[in-house]
Design a protein around this motif. Structure first.
Motif, PDB file in Angstrom:
ATOM      1  N   VAL A 103       0.862  -1.181   0.000  1.00 29.09           N
ATOM      2  CA  VAL A 103       0.000   0.000   0.000  1.00 29.09           C
ATOM      3  C   VAL A 103       0.902   1.236   0.000  1.00 29.09           C
ATOM      4  O   VAL A 103       1.005   1.955   0.992  1.00 29.09           O
ATOM      5  N   PRO A 104       1.565   1.491  -1.111  1.00 26.61           N
ATOM      6  CA  PRO A 104       2.539   2.597  -1.133  1.00 26.61           C
ATOM      7  C   PRO A 104       1.930   3.959  -0.810  1.00 26.61           C
ATOM      8  O   PRO A 104       2.597   4.807  -0.237  1.00 26.61           O
ATOM      9  N   ALA A 105       0.647   4.162  -1.136  1.00 25.45           N
ATOM     10  CA  ALA A 105       0.019   5.453  -0.830  1.00 25.45           C
ATOM     11  C   ALA A 105      -0.020   5.674   0.680  1.00 25.45           C
ATOM     12  O   ALA A 105       0.193   6.794   1.163  1.00 25.45           O
ATOM     13  N   PHE A 137       2.038   8.610   4.335  1.00 27.17           N
ATOM     14  CA  PHE A 137       1.520   9.260   5.538  1.00 27.17           C
ATOM     15  C   PHE A 137       2.319   8.920   6.787  1.00 27.17           C
ATOM     16  O   PHE A 137       2.040   9.428   7.859  1.00 27.17           O
ATOM     17  N   LEU A 138       3.299   8.054   6.648  1.00 27.33           N
ATOM     18  CA  LEU A 138       4.121   7.688   7.799  1.00 27.33           C
ATOM     19  C   LEU A 138       5.003   8.861   8.209  1.00 27.33           C
ATOM     20  O   LEU A 138       5.464   9.632   7.374  1.00 27.33           O
ATOM     21  N   ASP A 164      10.934   7.432  11.249  1.00 23.42           N
ATOM     22  CA  ASP A 164      11.069   6.130  11.911  1.00 23.42           C
ATOM     23  C   ASP A 164      10.973   6.283  13.424  1.00 23.42           C
ATOM     24  O   ASP A 164      10.357   5.462  14.105  1.00 23.42           O
ATOM     25  N   LYS A 165      11.558   7.346  13.950  1.00 28.08           N
ATOM     26  CA  LYS A 165      11.548   7.579  15.397  1.00 28.08           C
ATOM     27  C   LYS A 165      10.118   7.786  15.910  1.00 28.08           C
ATOM     28  O   LYS A 165       9.725   7.220  16.934  1.00 28.08           O
ATOM     29  N   VAL A 166       9.330   8.575  15.203  1.00 24.55           N
ATOM     30  CA  VAL A 166       7.946   8.841  15.612  1.00 24.55           C
ATOM     31  C   VAL A 166       7.107   7.570  15.504  1.00 24.55           C
ATOM     32  O   VAL A 166       6.341   7.235  16.415  1.00 24.55           O
TER      33      VAL A 166
END
Length: 189
Positions: free
Chosen positions: A54-56, A60-61, A64-66
């Motif tokens: 689900v690349p879309a 929205f990520l 990495d820390k959050v």
């Protein structure tokens, strides 16, 4: 199932009664395979390649820390409600948590540090309608931030603004009372 729909999942599980365990592999909700596996008692779940299909959604990520912080918050909710279960948490091959089976008080100390154990006050009230049990920190250590407030109903994490507000109001009253008592003692000296 919602995680399995957007990630590669590998589950190893074995009960005490079984001689051999099982390994399940699922990718994007598609059952990959099930095979026998030599594993220790218990269940191990590995989630890899989150949002690979689900690349879309990946757009929205956050950093990495959050995202790791959100995962750890959810991990706390599970491990606090089940202190009788051993948990180990790995991130990119590095062990972040290794928690042995314990009681509730010890699990809190294992997560938030041993210093918190001396600040904990046990709370227990049983009525014919409901029962409440758990721990609160001594009022002088209470913080208004959302951080370390966990409420569970039947071992399920809940959020409830009214409950949080009611508890905080009581802590503010206790803190004021303790402060006034402290001032009275100082004046008497």
């Amino acid at each position: 199932s919602s995680i399995a729909a957007i990630a590669n999942i590998e589950i190893h599980t074995k009960t005490e009664e079984d001689d051999i365990g099982t390994c399940l592999k699922i990718s994007g909700s598609k059952f990959g395979k099930q095979e026998v596996s030599v594993v220790p008692n218990g269940t191990s779940i590995a989630v890899k390649n989150l949002f690979f299909n689900v690349p879309a959604r990946r757009n929205f990520l956050k950093s990495d820390k959050v995202e790791l912080s959100h995962i750890i918050d959810e991990f706390y909710r599970v491990i606090l409600s089940h202190p009788e279960i051993k948990f180990t948490f790995y991130q990119n091959g590095a062990e972040l948590f290794s928690l042995a089976e314990s009681n509730f008080r010890k699990r809190i100390a294992n997560i938030f540090g041993n210093k918190i154990e001396e600040k904990l006050i046990p709370v227990e009230e049983m009525t014919s309608v409901a029962g409440i049990e758990g721990f609160v920190v001594k009022p002088e250590y209470a913080k208004k931030s959302r951080g370390q407030k966990f409420f569970f109903v039947n071992r399920r994490f809940i959020t409830n603004k009214c409950l949080t507000h009611a508890i905080w109001k009581e802590f503010e009253g206790l803190k004021r009372a303790l402060y006034c008592k402290h001032l009275t003692r100082q004046r008497a000296q």
